[in-house]
Every structure is written in structure tokens, then in C-alpha cells.
Motif scaffolding. Structure first.
Motif, PDB file in Angstrom:
ATOM      1  N   ASP A   3       0.863  -1.172   0.000  1.00  0.00           N
ATOM      2  CA  ASP A   3       0.000   0.000   0.000  1.00  0.00           C
ATOM      3  C   ASP A   3       0.902   1.224   0.000  1.00  0.00           C
ATOM      4  O   ASP A   3       2.046   1.164   0.402  1.00  0.00           O
ATOM      5  N   SER A   4       0.336   2.327  -0.425  1.00  0.00           N
ATOM      6  CA  SER A   4       1.053   3.587  -0.309  1.00  0.00           C
ATOM      7  C   SER A   4       0.718   4.135   1.061  1.00  0.00           C
ATOM      8  O   SER A   4      -0.170   3.642   1.747  1.00  0.00           O
ATOM      9  N   GLY A   5       1.380   5.175   1.490  1.00  0.00           N
ATOM     10  CA  GLY A   5       1.022   5.806   2.744  1.00  0.00           C
ATOM     11  C   GLY A   5      -0.274   6.586   2.638  1.00  0.00           C
ATOM     12  O   GLY A   5      -0.824   7.012   3.634  1.00  0.00           O
ATOM     13  N   ARG A   6      -0.788   6.764   1.421  1.00  0.00           N
ATOM     14  CA  ARG A   6      -1.965   7.602   1.201  1.00  0.00           C
ATOM     15  C   ARG A   6      -3.262   6.800   1.109  1.00  0.00           C
ATOM     16  O   ARG A   6      -4.333   7.378   1.100  1.00  0.00           O
ATOM     17  N   PHE A   7      -3.150   5.494   1.025  1.00  0.00           N
ATOM     18  CA  PHE A   7      -4.333   4.633   0.978  1.00  0.00           C
ATOM     19  C   PHE A   7      -3.938   3.261   1.499  1.00  0.00           C
ATOM     20  O   PHE A   7      -2.759   2.954   1.638  1.00  0.00           O
ATOM     21  N   SER A   8      -4.944   2.450   1.775  1.00  0.00           N
ATOM     22  CA  SER A   8      -4.670   1.098   2.248  1.00  0.00           C
ATOM     23  C   SER A   8      -5.667   0.126   1.631  1.00  0.00           C
ATOM     24  O   SER A   8      -6.845   0.451   1.475  1.00  0.00           O
ATOM     25  N   LEU A   9      -5.183  -1.048   1.324  1.00  0.00           N
ATOM     26  CA  LEU A   9      -6.034  -2.127   0.819  1.00  0.00           C
ATOM     27  C   LEU A   9      -6.328  -3.160   1.908  1.00  0.00           C
ATOM     28  O   LEU A   9      -6.945  -4.183   1.635  1.00  0.00           O
ATOM     29  N   LEU A  10      -5.927  -2.853   3.132  1.00  0.00           N
ATOM     30  CA  LEU A  10      -6.065  -3.803   4.235  1.00  0.00           C
ATOM     31  C   LEU A  10      -7.513  -4.217   4.476  1.00  0.00           C
ATOM     32  O   LEU A  10      -7.808  -5.406   4.636  1.00  0.00           O
ATOM     33  N   LEU A  24      -7.737  -6.485  -6.165  1.00  0.00           N
ATOM     34  CA  LEU A  24      -7.299  -5.678  -7.299  1.00  0.00           C
ATOM     35  C   LEU A  24      -8.467  -5.238  -8.172  1.00  0.00           C
ATOM     36  O   LEU A  24      -8.521  -4.092  -8.636  1.00  0.00           O
ATOM     37  N   LYS A  25      -9.415  -6.122  -8.402  1.00  0.00           N
ATOM     38  CA  LYS A  25     -10.593  -5.783  -9.210  1.00  0.00           C
ATOM     39  C   LYS A  25     -11.417  -4.690  -8.535  1.00  0.00           C
ATOM     40  O   LYS A  25     -11.863  -3.736  -9.176  1.00  0.00           O
ATOM     41  N   THR A  26     -11.605  -4.811  -7.225  1.00  0.00           N
ATOM     42  CA  THR A  26     -12.367  -3.809  -6.482  1.00  0.00           C
ATOM     43  C   THR A  26     -11.657  -2.458  -6.523  1.00  0.00           C
ATOM     44  O   THR A  26     -12.300  -1.416  -6.696  1.00  0.00           O
ATOM     45  N   GLU A 104      -3.621  12.371  -7.365  1.00  0.00           N
ATOM     46  CA  GLU A 104      -2.345  11.890  -6.821  1.00  0.00           C
ATOM     47  C   GLU A 104      -2.482  10.483  -6.239  1.00  0.00           C
ATOM     48  O   GLU A 104      -1.655   9.607  -6.506  1.00  0.00           O
ATOM     49  N   VAL A 105      -3.525  10.273  -5.451  1.00  0.00           N
ATOM     50  CA  VAL A 105      -3.743   8.956  -4.838  1.00  0.00           C
ATOM     51  C   VAL A 105      -4.019   7.908  -5.910  1.00  0.00           C
ATOM     52  O   VAL A 105      -3.508   6.790  -5.849  1.00  0.00           O
ATOM     53  N   ALA A 106      -4.828   8.274  -6.901  1.00  0.00           N
ATOM     54  CA  ALA A 106      -5.161   7.333  -7.977  1.00  0.00           C
ATOM     55  C   ALA A 106      -3.916   6.902  -8.738  1.00  0.00           C
ATOM     56  O   ALA A 106      -3.776   5.729  -9.093  1.00  0.00           O
ATOM     57  N   SER A 107      -3.009   7.836  -8.978  1.00  0.00           N
ATOM     58  CA  SER A 107      -1.766   7.494  -9.661  1.00  0.00           C
ATOM     59  C   SER A 107      -0.971   6.473  -8.852  1.00  0.00           C
ATOM     60  O   SER A 107      -0.479   5.477  -9.394  1.00  0.00           O
ATOM     61  N   GLU A 108      -0.885   6.696  -7.553  1.00  0.00           N
ATOM     62  CA  GLU A 108      -0.173   5.753  -6.691  1.00  0.00           C
ATOM     63  C   GLU A 108      -0.886   4.402  -6.640  1.00  0.00           C
ATOM     64  O   GLU A 108      -0.246   3.350  -6.678  1.00  0.00           O
ATOM     65  N   MET A 109      -2.218   4.449  -6.562  1.00  0.00           N
ATOM     66  CA  MET A 109      -2.979   3.205  -6.492  1.00  0.00           C
ATOM     67  C   MET A 109      -2.823   2.411  -7.790  1.00  0.00           C
ATOM     68  O   MET A 109      -2.681   1.185  -7.760  1.00  0.00           O
ATOM     69  N   ARG A 110      -2.847   3.089  -8.924  1.00  0.00           N
ATOM     70  CA  ARG A 110      -2.665   2.394 -10.213  1.00  0.00           C
ATOM     71  C   ARG A 110      -1.294   1.728 -10.289  1.00  0.00           C
ATOM     72  O   ARG A 110      -1.161   0.633 -10.830  1.00  0.00           O
ATOM     73  N   GLN A 111      -0.283   2.395  -9.760  1.00  0.00           N
ATOM     74  CA  GLN A 111       1.056   1.791  -9.753  1.00  0.00           C
ATOM     75  C   GLN A 111       1.067   0.511  -8.917  1.00  0.00           C
ATOM     76  O   GLN A 111       1.650  -0.496  -9.327  1.00  0.00           O
ATOM     77  N   VAL A 112       0.413   0.556  -7.770  1.00  0.00           N
ATOM     78  CA  VAL A 112       0.338  -0.635  -6.909  1.00  0.00           C
ATOM     79  C   VAL A 112      -0.450  -1.741  -7.616  1.00  0.00           C
ATOM     80  O   VAL A 112      -0.043  -2.902  -7.610  1.00  0.00           O
ATOM     81  N   TRP A 117      -0.684  -6.853 -10.218  1.00  0.00           N
ATOM     82  CA  TRP A 117      -1.165  -7.749 -11.275  1.00  0.00           C
ATOM     83  C   TRP A 117       0.014  -8.438 -11.940  1.00  0.00           C
ATOM     84  O   TRP A 117      -0.008  -9.642 -12.177  1.00  0.00           O
ATOM     85  N   PHE A 118       1.069  -7.661 -12.220  1.00  0.00           N
ATOM     86  CA  PHE A 118       2.228  -8.226 -12.894  1.00  0.00           C
ATOM     87  C   PHE A 118       2.879  -9.310 -12.034  1.00  0.00           C
ATOM     88  O   PHE A 118       3.162 -10.404 -12.513  1.00  0.00           O
ATOM     89  N   SER A 119       3.072  -9.005 -10.761  1.00  0.00           N
ATOM     90  CA  SER A 119       3.745 -10.000  -9.893  1.00  0.00           C
ATOM     91  C   SER A 119       2.837 -11.197  -9.627  1.00  0.00           C
ATOM     92  O   SER A 119       3.311 -12.320  -9.472  1.00  0.00           O
ATOM     93  N   TRP A 120       1.531 -10.963  -9.616  1.00  0.00           N
ATOM     94  CA  TRP A 120       0.589 -12.058  -9.372  1.00  0.00           C
ATOM     95  C   TRP A 120       0.522 -12.992 -10.574  1.00  0.00           C
ATOM     96  O   TRP A 120       0.399 -14.200 -10.433  1.00  0.00           O
ATOM     97  N   LEU A 121       0.621 -12.418 -11.782  1.00  0.00           N
ATOM     98  CA  LEU A 121       0.515 -13.214 -13.005  1.00  0.00           C
ATOM     99  C   LEU A 121       1.822 -13.829 -13.447  1.00  0.00           C
ATOM    100  O   LEU A 121       1.848 -14.745 -14.247  1.00  0.00           O
TER     101      LEU A 121
END
Length: 124
Positions: A3-10, A24-26, A104-112, A117-121
Motif C-alpha cells: 500500500d502507499s502511505g496515502r491509501f490502504s487495501l487492508l 485488485l478488481k475492487t 495523486e492517490v489514484a496514480s499511486e494506487m494504479r502503480q500498486v 497484477w504483474f507479480s501475481w501473473l
């Protein structure tokens, strides 16, 4: 999945019992829906439709909380409150700030998301 410091997927990870694909889909759906809602807020604000601005802010609020985007938790509530009060001058500033921080947050979230996705696939 970092996660970035600006959002969390926890909260999503807990909700989906760690199901990486659902998380990731959500997150991807959140980004798309938020952009649509932000566009609608701007349109409704320009038309002076404060009731719709309030309803859209109310709709967005739980997702901001779900993704723990702390920087937007108070501003979205202020948008909702100021829409109720029909305070256009304040709303314009708040919505502009909402859009800037979201971008700004969306850009960071898209990077994550992309990295995840890349590491999962990609087999180890």
C-alpha cells in the motif's frame, strides 16, 4: 501487495480473505467509479444542483473510508455539509482539492495495482 502511505487495501484484503484478484478488481472499479462521480460532482456544482452534489459526496464517502484515504475523509464530509448549506464558493475550493488529491492517490494506487497484477501473473 504493498500500500502507499496515502491509501490502504487492508480492509479489502480482510473482506475478501486475502483473495488478491478480488482486491485488485475492487480497487480498479473504485478508481473508475470515483472518476465518474467526481465528473458528475463538477457538473452538478456548475449547474447549482447542490442536492445532487450532496448525494454524490455521500455515495463516495464509504469508499474513501474503505480505502482509508485519510486525506479525503474530512474533505468529502465538508463537501457534503457545504452542499447542504449551498455554499458554492467553499464547494468549488473543496471539490478542486478533492480532485487534486484524488489524482495523486489514484496514480499511486494504479502503480500498486499494475505492479501487483504483474507479480501475481508472473510465475516466481
Amino acid at each position: 501487495m504493498d500500500d502507499s502511505g496515502r491509501f490502504s487495501l487492508l480492509k479489502l484484503r480482510n473482506m475478501y480473505n486475502g483473495n488478491h484478484a478480488f482486491v485488485l478488481k475492487t480497487a480498479t472499479i473504485f478508481l473508475s467509479q470515483f472518476e465518474q462521480d467526481l465528473s458528475a460532482i463538477n457538473e452538478k456544482l456548475a449547474n447549482g444542483d447542490f442536492q445532487q452534489v450532496k448525494l454524490l459526496a455521500h455515495k463516495i464517502k464509504p469508499n474513501i473510508d474503505l480505502f482509508q484515504i485519510v486525506e479525503l475523509q474530512e474533505p468529502i464530509r465538508e463537501i457534503e455539509k457545504n452542499a447542504e448549506e449551498q455554499n458554492q464558493e467553499v464547494l468549488v475550493k473543496l471539490v478542486k482539492n478533492l480532485a487534486q488529491v484524488y489524482t495523486e492517490v489514484a496514480s499511486e494506487m494504479r502503480q500498486v495495482i499494475d505492479k501487483s497484477w504483474f507479480s501475481w501473473l508472473t510465475p516466481a
